[in-house]
Scaffold this motif. Sequence first.
Motif, PDB file in Angstrom:
ATOM      1  N   PHE A   1      10.442  61.908 -49.558  1.00 16.83           N
ATOM      2  CA  PHE A   1       9.787  63.019 -50.246  1.00 16.83           C
ATOM      3  C   PHE A   1      10.730  63.761 -51.185  1.00 16.83           C
ATOM      4  N   ASP A   2      11.828  63.117 -51.530  1.00 17.99           N
ATOM      5  CA  ASP A   2      12.842  63.741 -52.373  1.00 17.99           C
ATOM      6  C   ASP A   2      12.275  64.224 -53.706  1.00 17.99           C
ATOM      7  N   ASN A   3      11.350  63.476 -54.282  1.00 13.34           N
ATOM      8  CA  ASN A   3      10.804  63.876 -55.577  1.00 13.34           C
ATOM      9  C   ASN A   3       9.325  64.238 -55.503  1.00 13.34           C
ATOM     10  N   TYR A   4       8.832  64.516 -54.301  1.00 16.46           N
ATOM     11  CA  TYR A   4       7.450  64.961 -54.166  1.00 16.46           C
ATOM     12  C   TYR A   4       7.380  66.454 -54.481  1.00 16.46           C
ATOM     13  N   PRO A   5       6.404  66.899 -55.271  1.00 15.74           N
ATOM     14  CA  PRO A   5       6.328  68.323 -55.624  1.00 15.74           C
ATOM     15  C   PRO A   5       6.303  69.205 -54.380  1.00 15.74           C
ATOM     16  N   ALA A   6       7.260  70.114 -54.274  1.00 12.89           N
ATOM     17  CA  ALA A   6       7.406  70.923 -53.063  1.00 12.89           C
ATOM     18  C   ALA A   6       6.173  71.763 -52.778  1.00 12.89           C
ATOM     19  N   GLU A   7       5.471  72.186 -53.828  1.00 11.53           N
ATOM     20  CA  GLU A   7       4.287  73.024 -53.626  1.00 11.53           C
ATOM     21  C   GLU A   7       3.121  72.244 -53.030  1.00 11.53           C
ATOM     22  N   LEU A   8       3.219  70.919 -53.036  1.00  6.77           N
ATOM     23  CA  LEU A   8       2.153  70.076 -52.498  1.00  6.77           C
ATOM     24  C   LEU A   8       2.473  69.527 -51.111  1.00  6.77           C
ATOM     25  N   LEU A   9       3.571  69.998 -50.542  1.00  4.82           N
ATOM     26  CA  LEU A   9       4.006  69.495 -49.237  1.00  4.82           C
ATOM     27  C   LEU A   9       4.207  70.654 -48.272  1.00  4.82           C
ATOM     28  N   MET A  10       3.525  70.604 -47.143  1.00  7.84           N
ATOM     29  CA  MET A  10       3.737  71.600 -46.086  1.00  7.84           C
ATOM     30  C   MET A  10       4.214  70.886 -44.833  1.00  7.84           C
ATOM     31  N   LEU A  11       5.279  71.413 -44.238  1.00  3.97           N
ATOM     32  CA  LEU A  11       5.877  70.847 -43.033  1.00  3.97           C
ATOM     33  C   LEU A  11       5.431  71.652 -41.818  1.00  3.97           C
ATOM     34  N   PHE A  12       4.968  70.947 -40.789  1.00  3.58           N
ATOM     35  CA  PHE A  12       4.528  71.586 -39.549  1.00  3.58           C
ATOM     36  C   PHE A  12       5.316  70.982 -38.400  1.00  3.58           C
ATOM     37  N   CYS A  13       6.222  71.777 -37.792  1.00  6.14           N
ATOM     38  CA  CYS A  13       7.197  71.284 -36.802  1.00  6.14           C
ATOM     39  C   CYS A  13       7.171  72.134 -35.533  1.00  6.14           C
ATOM     40  N   PRO A  14       7.655  71.565 -34.422  1.00  4.96           N
ATOM     41  CA  PRO A  14       7.902  72.390 -33.234  1.00  4.96           C
ATOM     42  C   PRO A  14       8.971  73.441 -33.549  1.00  4.96           C
TER      43      PRO A  14
ATOM     44  N   MET B   1       6.533  59.097 -61.654  1.00  4.94           N
ATOM     45  CA  MET B   1       5.765  60.081 -60.869  1.00  4.94           C
ATOM     46  C   MET B   1       4.276  59.818 -61.027  1.00  4.94           C
ATOM     47  N   VAL B   2       3.552  59.794 -59.918  1.00  2.00           N
ATOM     48  CA  VAL B   2       2.108  59.601 -59.927  1.00  2.00           C
ATOM     49  C   VAL B   2       1.435  60.934 -60.248  1.00  2.00           C
ATOM     50  N   ASP B   3       0.416  60.889 -61.102  1.00  3.77           N
ATOM     51  CA  ASP B   3      -0.285  62.109 -61.485  1.00  3.77           C
ATOM     52  C   ASP B   3      -1.252  62.559 -60.403  1.00  3.77           C
ATOM     53  N   ASN B   4      -1.505  63.882 -60.371  1.00  2.00           N
ATOM     54  CA  ASN B   4      -2.511  64.470 -59.484  1.00  2.00           C
ATOM     55  C   ASN B   4      -2.303  64.081 -58.020  1.00  2.00           C
ATOM     56  N   LEU B   5      -1.086  64.277 -57.541  1.00  6.30           N
ATOM     57  CA  LEU B   5      -0.776  63.968 -56.148  1.00  6.30           C
ATOM     58  C   LEU B   5      -1.485  64.943 -55.209  1.00  6.30           C
ATOM     59  N   PRO B   6      -1.845  64.494 -54.018  1.00  4.27           N
ATOM     60  CA  PRO B   6      -2.571  65.361 -53.080  1.00  4.27           C
ATOM     61  C   PRO B   6      -1.640  66.288 -52.299  1.00  4.27           C
ATOM     62  N   ARG B   7      -2.226  67.320 -51.715  1.00  2.00           N
ATOM     63  CA  ARG B   7      -1.491  68.214 -50.817  1.00  2.00           C
ATOM     64  C   ARG B   7      -1.354  67.527 -49.459  1.00  2.00           C
ATOM     65  N   ILE B   8      -0.101  67.369 -49.020  1.00  2.00           N
ATOM     66  CA  ILE B   8       0.181  66.677 -47.760  1.00  2.00           C
ATOM     67  C   ILE B   8       0.626  67.669 -46.697  1.00  2.00           C
ATOM     68  N   LEU B   9      -0.011  67.601 -45.548  1.00  2.00           N
ATOM     69  CA  LEU B   9       0.467  68.318 -44.368  1.00  2.00           C
ATOM     70  C   LEU B   9       1.241  67.314 -43.525  1.00  2.00           C
ATOM     71  N   LEU B  10       2.557  67.512 -43.429  1.00  2.00           N
ATOM     72  CA  LEU B  10       3.439  66.596 -42.703  1.00  2.00           C
ATOM     73  C   LEU B  10       3.715  67.145 -41.312  1.00  2.00           C
ATOM     74  N   VAL B  11       3.288  66.416 -40.286  1.00  2.00           N
ATOM     75  CA  VAL B  11       3.442  66.841 -38.894  1.00  2.00           C
ATOM     76  C   VAL B  11       4.481  65.949 -38.236  1.00  2.00           C
ATOM     77  N   THR B  12       5.621  66.524 -37.874  1.00  2.00           N
ATOM     78  CA  THR B  12       6.723  65.720 -37.345  1.00  2.00           C
ATOM     79  C   THR B  12       7.760  66.605 -36.673  1.00  2.00           C
ATOM     80  N   GLU B  13       8.554  66.008 -35.775  1.00  2.00           N
ATOM     81  CA  GLU B  13       9.699  66.725 -35.201  1.00  2.00           C
ATOM     82  C   GLU B  13      10.867  66.767 -36.172  1.00  2.00           C
ATOM     83  N   ALA B  14      10.881  65.888 -37.158  1.00  2.00           N
ATOM     84  CA  ALA B  14      11.949  65.861 -38.163  1.00  2.00           C
ATOM     85  C   ALA B  14      11.780  67.058 -39.087  1.00  2.00           C
ATOM     86  N   THR B  15      12.809  67.873 -39.218  1.00  2.00           N
ATOM     87  CA  THR B  15      12.682  69.156 -39.921  1.00  2.00           C
ATOM     88  C   THR B  15      13.030  69.081 -41.406  1.00  2.00           C
TER      89      THR B  15
END
Length: 434
Positions: free
Chosen positions: A31-44, A1-15
């Motif tokens: 993104f299976d092991n990416y910290p969930a609190e650092l990932l936001m999904l933005f979908c239609p 795991m990489v330390d101090n990962l950034p907050r990612i806004l993921l924009v995609t049709e894939a839910t």
Amino acid sequence: MVDNLPRILLVTEATLSQEGKGVNRTLVNLFDNYPAELLMLFCPEHELESNPTSSPFDRQVLSFAGHRLPIVHNRLGKSLNSLINWINLQLLDWFPISNLQKLEEFDPEIILICPVTSLCLLMGYKLTQHFHCPSLIYFMDDWIAIDNSRWLSNSVQKTANQLLKQADGWLMISEQLQTELSNRYQIKPQSSLIVHNPVDLSDKQPPDTARTHEGTFKVVYAGSIWSMHYDALAAIAEAIYQLRCDGKDIELILHTDKSFWNLYQEKWQQWQVTFGDLIPYQELNCYLNKHADMLLVTSSFLLENAPMTRSSVQTKLTDYMAAGKPILACGPDYSACNQFLKKWNCGLVCETNQIAEIKNFLLVVLDRQDLWQKIAITAFEVLKSNFDTKVVNQKLQVFVKNIVDRAAENSCVTESISSPKHLSFFKDDRTLLN
């Protein structure tokens, strides 16, 4: 795991549904092991309604209205849907970004746009104009090559050009796709990474070389059957049918959605193809290992499908590599799937759609059990070294973090140069001012 990962806004049709396929499955694995609190999904919102996001990705999910006017799913759709799409894209361009306050509260450090249609291509562009943070663009096939959608204020081609040009990094499913986009839009990426579908090998074993084949030789195809797959799959089906008529104990089994089976049911039945239900992803590896003798991937020979064939390394390839069975790819020589298998020397490649030639190819293969085992072993070792989840996700995380860190450093330098304190010397030095 990489330390101090950034907050990612993921924009995609894939839910990010665990039951999803293709692009969706690749993103879930990435993104299976990416910290969930650092990932936001933005979908239609229409995508989220039909394919809800699975845990743990469902912690931070927002939606936007992609289809303010619904797509028509009947005969009238052929004449109306292009106009409806035009209106929807124009409204999306005109209207303010949905859930903007919540997006701002999340405060993304980087935006990752993985568009499957023009909707998320356009929304991704709008977000990059609003948030002053780095952006990444991830294409898994070349759908934009054949999408000439326009609306009053922009077009797919202009928007794609703008996103590719301004992106801090490109993620691409294949070297071929990166080269194609770079040449078409005359853009060299600032940085790039080829990212294939990763596979978790923690619960999987290398091929069992002690097992020998008995009974009917089963060629298995697992997954969707779009136009970019069908004609090559049909050629294999007819060749296997003719081998059966010649007395060979061989069978083609399709594990796909019922809708794909029904679409070509008359042909499948004519060629004595066996229908198998779609296998849940979590059961796929075990099933293929126990019930298949060869795993089939197909890419269209038709020129109209060339952009997809040339660019897309299909998700199933790396999943197949984990199953411990030899892979057969049928498609033209420019197929990205064929090129992948040839690059890694981990599969059989049949680059013809002539039935007689396919039959001869299969007859040679059927007599070479030593070759099957060698290919399966090589594929598993290549997968372990290059496409295991730990390997791929680590590379992706390092790539993303480096881009964010580099952007932050550049921002500090810019602020330092433009800061008023650098003007204080001239303000305070009377001799220079005089």
